[in-house]
Enzyme design. Structure first.
Site, PDB file in Angstrom:
ATOM      1  N   GLY A  17      -4.413 -13.354 -12.573  1.00  0.00           N
ATOM      2  CA  GLY A  17      -4.248 -12.181 -13.428  1.00  0.00           C
ATOM      3  C   GLY A  17      -3.065 -12.270 -14.371  1.00  0.00           C
ATOM      4  N   TYR A 164      -0.069   6.273  -5.620  1.00  0.00           N
ATOM      5  CA  TYR A 164       0.090   5.072  -6.442  1.00  0.00           C
ATOM      6  C   TYR A 164       1.063   5.339  -7.584  1.00  0.00           C
ATOM      7  CZ  TYR A 164      -0.999   1.360  -9.795  1.00  0.00           C
ATOM      8  OH  TYR A 164      -0.902   0.315 -10.695  1.00  0.00           O
ATOM      9  N   LYS A 168       4.659   3.280  -8.664  1.00  0.00           N
ATOM     10  CA  LYS A 168       4.855   2.585  -9.944  1.00  0.00           C
ATOM     11  C   LYS A 168       6.010   3.201 -10.736  1.00  0.00           C
ATOM     12  CE  LYS A 168       2.838  -0.451 -11.160  1.00  0.00           C
ATOM     13  NZ  LYS A 168       2.977  -1.905 -10.870  1.00  0.00           N
TER      14      LYS A 168
END
Length: 275
Positions: A17, A164, A168
């Site tokens: 990725g 989430y 982050k």
């Protein structure tokens, strides 16, 4: 001379990725690259290991060190960073790319999955940066770059997957803090986030499925933006939450079609956390 000649870059989650793309882009610019990730052996669904990326870099004529690393293990983090720095004679740049994602709210998300996201996202920035700091202090072009978004407190980014989001955003808040804390050492600290969806295995298997892939860009755009940041030799850019396309436009880039994952005119989807 290429922009990162003789610099050593340590990349977590570098086996596939965006991490892989950054590793290859840095190698093309002359960097010595450390590929640090858990993927020592092939995954049944996901292509790429630390060894396959290392082979790609060697084919480019670059210097590379693949290391097995679980960023949740502090002792392993320190051992890998020290090994890399000793192997290459120093460490100049840390890219906190390793990430974990699950787009679920508090009601449905397993606590163990939240713990994983917190450890791989937020906590790993702390652990890896702390371990790298003694080496970065010795560099004349020291950078810490974390892949995390601008802080956007619109409730819609918390409503469906707050766990989430908070992990982050914690990465970005660490960027803000470390940029000030490490300024006296001459270390630049920034975050980088994509303006549009990046078509990777994380999107295909965790955040939308294969149908979304055609509405994203290749990881190369993030890699080019990362190199733009890491190549800066002063601290004129630090403490910022940067967006890949906006940064490249400020560098004079005007053509972006070659970054599309699929041909066609489907509208590109904005990435998470961008209104």
């Amino acid at each position: 001379m290429t922009r990162l000649t003789d610099k050593t870059v340590f990349i977590t989650g570098g086996s596939r990725g965006i991490g892989r793309a950054i590793a290859l882009a840095c190698a093309k610019e002359g960097a010595k690259v450390v590929i640090a990730a858990k993927s020592d052996t092939p995954h049944p669904k996901l292509p790429g290991t630390i060894h396959t990326v290392a082979d790609e870099i060697r084919e480019l004529g670059g210097e590379v060190l693949p290391l097995v690393l679980d960023v949740r293990d502090d002792a392993m983090v320190k051992a890998c960073i020290d090994q890399a720095a000793n192997h290459f004679g120093g460490l100049d740049m840390l890219v906190n790319n390793a990430g974990a994602i699950r787009l679920q709210g508090v009601e449905k998300l397993k606590a163990s999955r939240y713990d994983l996201m917190h450890q791989v996202n937020a906590r790993a920035v702390f652990s890896c940066s702390q371990a790298a700091l003694p080496w970065l202090k010795e560099s004349s072009q020291a950078h810490i770059l974390s892949l995390s978004p601008p802080l956007n407190l619109n409730p819609k980014w918390f409503a469906q997957y707050g766990p989430y989001t908070t992990t982050k955003y914690a990465m970005t808040m660490m960027t803000i803090g470390m940029a000030e804390e490490f300024r006296r050492y001459g270390i630049s600290v920034n975050s980088l986030w994509p303006k549009t969806l990046i078509s990777t295995a994380a999107i295909e298997f965790e955040a939308g499925g294969p149908a979304l892939m055609a509405q994203g860009r290749k990881p190369d755009i993030m890699a080019d933006a990362a190199v733009s940041i890491l190549a800066r030799t002063d601290q004129s850019l630090s403490g910022q939450a940067l967006i890949d396309e906006d940064l490249l436009r400020s560098d004079g880039v005007t053509e972006f079609d070659h970054y599309r994952y699929a041909e066609g005119n489907k509208p590109l989807l904005p990435d998470l956390f961008l209104d």
